[in-house]
Write a protein that holds these residues in place. Sequence first.
Motif, PDB file in Angstrom:
ATOM      1  N   UNK A 124       0.789  -1.286   0.120  1.00 56.56           N
ATOM      2  CA  UNK A 124      -0.098  -0.084  -0.199  1.00 56.56           C
ATOM      3  C   UNK A 124       0.934   1.066  -0.029  1.00 56.56           C
ATOM      4  N   UNK A 125       1.946   1.285   0.765  1.00 55.61           N
ATOM      5  CA  UNK A 125       2.819   2.264   0.830  1.00 55.61           C
ATOM      6  C   UNK A 125       3.492   2.779  -0.514  1.00 55.61           C
ATOM      7  N   UNK A 126       3.922   1.590  -1.317  1.00 59.46           N
ATOM      8  CA  UNK A 126       4.347   1.787  -2.706  1.00 59.46           C
ATOM      9  C   UNK A 126       3.504   2.361  -3.790  1.00 59.46           C
ATOM     10  N   UNK A 127       2.248   1.881  -3.480  1.00 59.56           N
ATOM     11  CA  UNK A 127       1.140   2.344  -4.467  1.00 59.56           C
ATOM     12  C   UNK A 127       0.722   3.833  -4.155  1.00 59.56           C
ATOM     13  N   UNK A 128       0.946   4.211  -2.712  1.00 59.82           N
ATOM     14  CA  UNK A 128       0.925   5.530  -2.317  1.00 59.82           C
ATOM     15  C   UNK A 128       1.885   6.608  -3.097  1.00 59.82           C
ATOM     16  N   UNK A 129       2.981   5.858  -2.914  1.00 63.89           N
ATOM     17  CA  UNK A 129       4.128   6.721  -3.302  1.00 63.89           C
ATOM     18  C   UNK A 129       4.286   6.882  -4.763  1.00 63.89           C
ATOM     19  N   UNK A 130       3.837   5.754  -5.892  1.00 60.49           N
ATOM     20  CA  UNK A 130       3.721   5.838  -7.171  1.00 60.49           C
ATOM     21  C   UNK A 130       2.800   6.574  -7.460  1.00 60.49           C
ATOM     22  N   UNK A 131       1.598   6.663  -6.826  1.00 60.94           N
ATOM     23  CA  UNK A 131       0.357   7.495  -7.265  1.00 60.94           C
ATOM     24  C   UNK A 131       0.890   9.255  -6.997  1.00 60.94           C
ATOM     25  N   UNK A 132       1.566   9.274  -5.906  1.00 64.58           N
ATOM     26  CA  UNK A 132       1.959  10.837  -5.558  1.00 64.58           C
ATOM     27  C   UNK A 132       3.020  11.160  -6.746  1.00 64.58           C
ATOM     28  N   UNK A 133       3.927  10.113  -7.099  1.00 64.15           N
ATOM     29  CA  UNK A 133       5.087  10.742  -8.027  1.00 64.15           C
ATOM     30  C   UNK A 133       4.215  11.024  -9.572  1.00 64.15           C
ATOM     31  N   UNK A 134       3.113  10.179  -9.739  1.00 61.18           N
ATOM     32  CA  UNK A 134       2.541  10.476 -10.805  1.00 61.18           C
ATOM     33  C   UNK A 134       1.760  11.905 -10.879  1.00 61.18           C
ATOM     34  N   UNK A 135       1.017  11.973  -9.906  1.00 57.23           N
ATOM     35  CA  UNK A 135       0.306  13.225  -9.974  1.00 57.23           C
ATOM     36  C   UNK A 135       0.916  14.365  -9.582  1.00 57.23           C
ATOM     37  N   UNK A 136       1.909  14.153  -8.840  1.00 56.30           N
ATOM     38  CA  UNK A 136       2.729  15.650  -8.463  1.00 56.30           C
ATOM     39  C   UNK A 136       4.017  15.868  -9.206  1.00 56.30           C
ATOM     40  N   UNK A 137       4.334  14.884  -9.871  1.00 54.31           N
ATOM     41  CA  UNK A 137       5.770  15.077 -10.500  1.00 54.31           C
ATOM     42  C   UNK A 137       5.565  14.986 -12.010  1.00 54.31           C
ATOM     43  N   UNK A 138       5.469  13.552 -12.342  1.00 52.60           N
ATOM     44  CA  UNK A 138       5.160  13.127 -13.918  1.00 52.60           C
ATOM     45  C   UNK A 138       4.503  14.099 -14.763  1.00 52.60           C
ATOM     46  N   UNK A 139       2.923  14.048 -14.242  1.00 54.37           N
ATOM     47  CA  UNK A 139       2.164  14.616 -14.861  1.00 54.37           C
ATOM     48  C   UNK A 139       2.045  16.024 -15.113  1.00 54.37           C
ATOM     49  N   UNK A 140       2.281  16.942 -13.982  1.00 58.20           N
ATOM     50  CA  UNK A 140       2.810  18.102 -14.142  1.00 58.20           C
ATOM     51  C   UNK A 140       4.004  18.574 -15.041  1.00 58.20           C
ATOM     52  N   UNK A 141       4.856  17.538 -15.079  1.00 60.39           N
ATOM     53  CA  UNK A 141       5.946  17.813 -15.939  1.00 60.39           C
ATOM     54  C   UNK A 141       5.422  17.949 -17.404  1.00 60.39           C
TER      55      UNK A 141
END
Length: 343
Positions: free
Chosen positions: A8-25
Amino acid sequence: MIKLTLQQLKAHVAEWLLLRVKYPCEYRLSRRTLPELSHQKKIILTLLPGHDNLGDHAIAYASYQFLKEHFPTYQIIEVDMKEMYRLARPLKRARHKEDLVCIIGGGNMGDLYRYEEWTRQFIMKTFQSYPVIQLPATAHFTKTKRGKREERRAIQTYAKHPRLLLMARDQTTYEWMKRHFPHKEVWKQPDMVLTLDETSKDQTREGVLLCLREDKEAYLTPVERQQLQQQLEDAYDNVGLVTTTIGKRVDRSTRLEELSSLWNQLRQVQVVVTDRLHGMIFCAITQTPCVVLRSFDHKVMEGYEWVSHLPFLTLVKEPDEENVKKAIAHHMKSSSQKGEEAG
């Protein structure tokens, strides 16, 4: 305090990276242009799903059909959640002065589906100068620390948009919107799928079909769900299983094929038993007798208000064996009587 598993922790981190880093970039680095769209007024229909839930795809399909019918002079541009980050800047560069943004509705306004909620907020922030319409939605923020934090963030974002029309598909959401956005236009409207008519000529109906949730929105526990299934299989000769989450990705090119297949299944059974909002709504638009069970929140209970006038739908608030069988028997009797009258 709720402890997360490593997965669950890995899923949360992956989601955060997508929504806060990858997609905004992707948004900031987008250099694409769409000059062919700049001279035509458009409705940007967004937050389209890319997963396997046919209820959400039905909302997207119904929203598209509704807009196409009622706004014939507009070009409808469908943009799913991932595309939104890449296409937001090109669409803004190709803006026509009469362009609108519509966000599809559904049950993902809240903290249970952070991917969808954060993307909704991205759309509202990015298209600040556009009229934005949030199509009929259900809001549900949990009472957890995270849920309260996400609710505050959502309220702040929605409130800052100067031309936002909010639509609620249930009374609880309507009251929530009116309370937090007293200066915005708030409407109460039914789920967009109820604008469809998927009835067909009379055909032979046989058996019972179960369409039950197995996720975090389920009211029945796994044991209760299994017991209900076994009880119905013991009582009726023909009991089938169907789900609105089909286990494979669906997009706008395949959604109608998948939806039509499911709707055709419903048209062939005497009674459907479901705790899914769109299980109930699909029965309404195909005129299939249905026993509706409650879900974990207000979504199904209040959604039933829009279809309670239909005699072939019955809500069972306490889904025990006796109540469910009684409701099924009622619809089977009505179905038999109609068949005799037709014969």
